[in-house]
Design an enzyme around this catalytic site. Structure first.
Site: not given
Length: 283
Positions: A33, A147, A179
């Protein structure tokens, strides 16, 4: 009035949108995505998102059902039909529908879905107050640079943060921050801006890349390297970057104030620079 969404070549009212129960995105999280910001009715850093989409698809040996120009047209059409002035366009491509089998199907047609979300991006209250972070172990799979739509663990991290009265979580592996649940992590120590280097451990953020470039253009010192949770807690400032947050100050980590416990001057300045430049360059 309902939103107009795009599903496999058709613009439809959201109530009429359908995807097969055999779609591999549903059964295996076998999909990727992208999320592109919209400012003033225009797309922010579209080319960056289109290039990363191609990379994600390539890493999974998945076909892209549309060209770059077709994808741009779909984005623009959805923005127009849904009257989006400020918000997001969400895009998802899966390997398509096939009988349930762990092996990739050889003849499946990719599924492509896009929809919009209207939301404030510039005047976010948290941009003025900053956000609070908690730390959690990074228990995700090893290919975080792709992703994919397998976002269960980041969702769990968001819930850990919410239950702790915080806004988000930073994931930690071998004592180093990787992250955030949906963003890249940064700290500021002295005159140095630090963010983790690219690799399979983190998503190659489009906003991250833009902020790095902008920081260097205004002669800020940037280091791309791992930083520890202890280093983050001792930093002068911290912030996160993402398509929806832009540059968002972090004012607390695990209950401990970062710097003065308020958004720092450097993160505030980077947010201003990012918004001004992206607004001017949006298409």
């Amino acid at each position: 009035m309902s939103r107009t969404v795009y599903v496999n070549g058709e613009y439809l009212p959201e109530e009429e949108a359908r995807v097969s129960v055999f779609d591999r995105g549903f059964l295996f999280a076998d999909g990727v995505y992208e999320v592109t910001s919209v400012l003033d009715g225009k797309l922010v850093d579209f080319d960056g998102h289109a290039k990363r989409l191609e990379r994600s698809l390539g890493e999974l040996e998945m076909a892209n059902p549309v060209t770059r120009d077709e994808l741009l047209e779909i984005h623009r059409e959805l923005v127009t039909r849904n009257a989006i002035t400020e918000g997001m366009v969400y895009l998802q491509i899966t390997r398509g529908a096939a009988d349930r089998d762990f092996a990739f199907p050889v003849d499946a047609t990719p599924t492509i879905v896009l929809f919009t979300q209207s939301m404030p991006l510039i005047e976010k209250p948290t941009a003025k107050t900053g956000i609070k972070i908690v730390s959690i172990p990074d228990l995700r799979w090893g290919r975080r640079d792709i992703k994919t739509v397998q976002l269960l663990y980041p969702s769990m991290g968001k819930m850990v943060a919410k239950k702790a009265g915080a806004d988000d979580a930073w994931m930690v592996q071998d004592d180093f921050v990787t992250e955030g649940t949906s963003n890249n992590a940064w700290i500021v120590s002295g005159n140095r801006i630090v963010t983790r280097h690219l690799g399979t451990e983190i998503l190659h953020g489009i906003t991250r890349a833009a902020v790095l470039r902008m920081a260097r253009e205004v002669q800020m010192t940037v280091e791309e390297r791992p930083f520890s949770l202890a280093e983050a807690k001792a930093a002068d400032e911290a912030f996160v970057t993402s398509a929806s947050a832009f540059v968002m100050p972090v004012v607390e980590i695990d209950g401990q104030p970062v710097g003065q416990g308020t958004p720092g001057p450097l993160s505030r300045r980077l947010r201003e620079i990012y918004i001004d430049e992206m607004r001017a360059a949006a298409i």
